[in-house]
Design an enzyme around this catalytic site. Structure first.
Site, mmCIF file in Angstrom:
data_model
loop_
_atom_site.group_PDB
_atom_site.id
_atom_site.type_symbol
_atom_site.label_atom_id
_atom_site.label_comp_id
_atom_site.label_asym_id
_atom_site.label_seq_id
_atom_site.Cartn_x
_atom_site.Cartn_y
_atom_site.Cartn_z
ATOM 1 C CE LYS A 45 56.529 -29.555 -0.014
ATOM 2 N NZ LYS A 45 55.543 -28.630 0.737
ATOM 3 N N GLY A 46 54.601 -34.899 -4.055
ATOM 4 C CA GLY A 46 53.309 -35.701 -4.162
ATOM 5 C C GLY A 46 53.747 -37.111 -4.330
ATOM 6 C CG ASP A 102 52.348 -36.266 -7.938
ATOM 7 O OD1 ASP A 102 52.823 -36.022 -8.970
ATOM 8 O OD2 ASP A 102 51.712 -35.351 -7.294
ATOM 9 C CG ASP A 105 47.430 -32.396 -15.107
ATOM 10 O OD1 ASP A 105 46.059 -33.113 -15.720
ATOM 11 O OD2 ASP A 105 47.087 -31.269 -14.533
ATOM 12 C CE LYS A 133 43.836 -35.065 -12.795
ATOM 13 N NZ LYS A 133 43.969 -33.675 -12.499
ATOM 14 C CG PHE A 154 42.304 -31.022 -8.177
ATOM 15 C CD1 PHE A 154 43.435 -30.650 -9.308
ATOM 16 C CD2 PHE A 154 42.670 -30.963 -6.867
ATOM 17 C CE1 PHE A 154 44.770 -30.294 -8.717
ATOM 18 C CE2 PHE A 154 43.821 -30.564 -6.450
ATOM 19 C CZ PHE A 154 44.976 -30.195 -7.360
ATOM 20 C CB VAL A 155 42.508 -37.111 -7.330
ATOM 21 C CG1 VAL A 155 41.484 -37.314 -8.525
ATOM 22 C CG2 VAL A 155 43.970 -37.167 -8.252
ATOM 23 C CG ASP A 161 49.309 -30.465 -2.903
ATOM 24 O OD1 ASP A 161 49.722 -30.861 -4.004
ATOM 25 O OD2 ASP A 161 49.362 -29.245 -2.694
ATOM 26 N NE ARG A 167 52.207 -32.304 0.191
ATOM 27 C CZ ARG A 167 52.197 -31.914 -1.227
ATOM 28 N NH1 ARG A 167 52.017 -32.786 -2.263
ATOM 29 N NH2 ARG A 167 52.579 -30.727 -1.876
#
Ligand code: IMP
Ligand code: MG
Length: 182
Positions: A45-46, A102, A105, A133, A154-155, A161, A167
């Site tokens: 969903k990001g 999104d 990582d 990142k 952590f963003v 989310d 979100r």
């Protein structure tokens, strides 16, 4: 205790900075691929908000479709196991895919989605992500473009989310460590 309002959040990237960068990302995409022959595949969903902003800056795409993956793990750590929860509906054979995600990582989710879409017969899968990142990377992934490089924090916000919250924030914020467990 539930964090209330915007307590525990610190703005990292403003709404204005995001809009400016999304313009640049759209220009780069337009210069690289023929959008009329490309399907935008949005990683739910990001990437929802980035995708909504991005596709409106691109000339008519062939189609928009959705995919959803889940990386299993505890809290904010990825376990390395990535499962496809929702697959695309369209036939991608011979088409260019613009995969919108999104954040890169560990890179495991985007890498898995990319190879998954390639296995659907896409001619090429071009990855674009809002954030990168690099310090956390576990697999090599080469995006066409990323919005911003961020440190190992952590963003949340602009689609991203923590436990399904935040979100809807129009900016990107850092969640204070204490708030993750709130
Ligand atoms: P990766 O597989 O480790 O690259 O993780 C990718 C997914 O983890 C992203 O699509 C996000 O859903 C989630 N994720 C990783 N870092 C963050 C973060 O800082 N905030 C919110 N979600 C994150
Ligand atoms: Mg997520």
């Amino acid at each position: 205790m539930e964090p209330t309002g915007l307590q525990g959040l610190e703005v990292l990237i403003s709404e204005h900075e995001i809009a400016k960068r999304v313009d640049e990302m759209a220009a780069r995409i337009t210069a690289t691929i023929d959008c009329s022959e490309a399907v935008a595949v949005v990683a739910l969903k990001g990437a929802l908000i980035l995708a909504a902003d991005l596709v409106r800056r691109l000339p008519a795409l062939r189609a928009i479709d959705f995919v959803q993956a889940r990386s299993y793990g505890h809290g904010t750590e990825s376990s390395g196991e990535v499962r496809i929860l929702r697959d695309v509906e369209m036939l991608l054979t011979g088409l260019d895919v613009l995969l919108i995600d999104d954040i890169l990582d560990t890179g495991l989710t985007s890498a898995r989605l990319k190879s998954h879409l390639e296995s659907h017969g896409a001619r090429a899968v071009h990855l674009v992500t809002l954030l990168d990142k690099p310090s956390r990377r576990r697999v090599e992934v080469q995006p066409l473009i990323t919005g911003f490089t961020v440190p190992d924090l952590f963003v949340v916000g602009y689609g991203m989310d923590f436990a399904e919250r935040y979100r809807d924030l129009p900016y990107i914020a850092v969640l204070s460590p204490g708030e993750e467990h709130a």
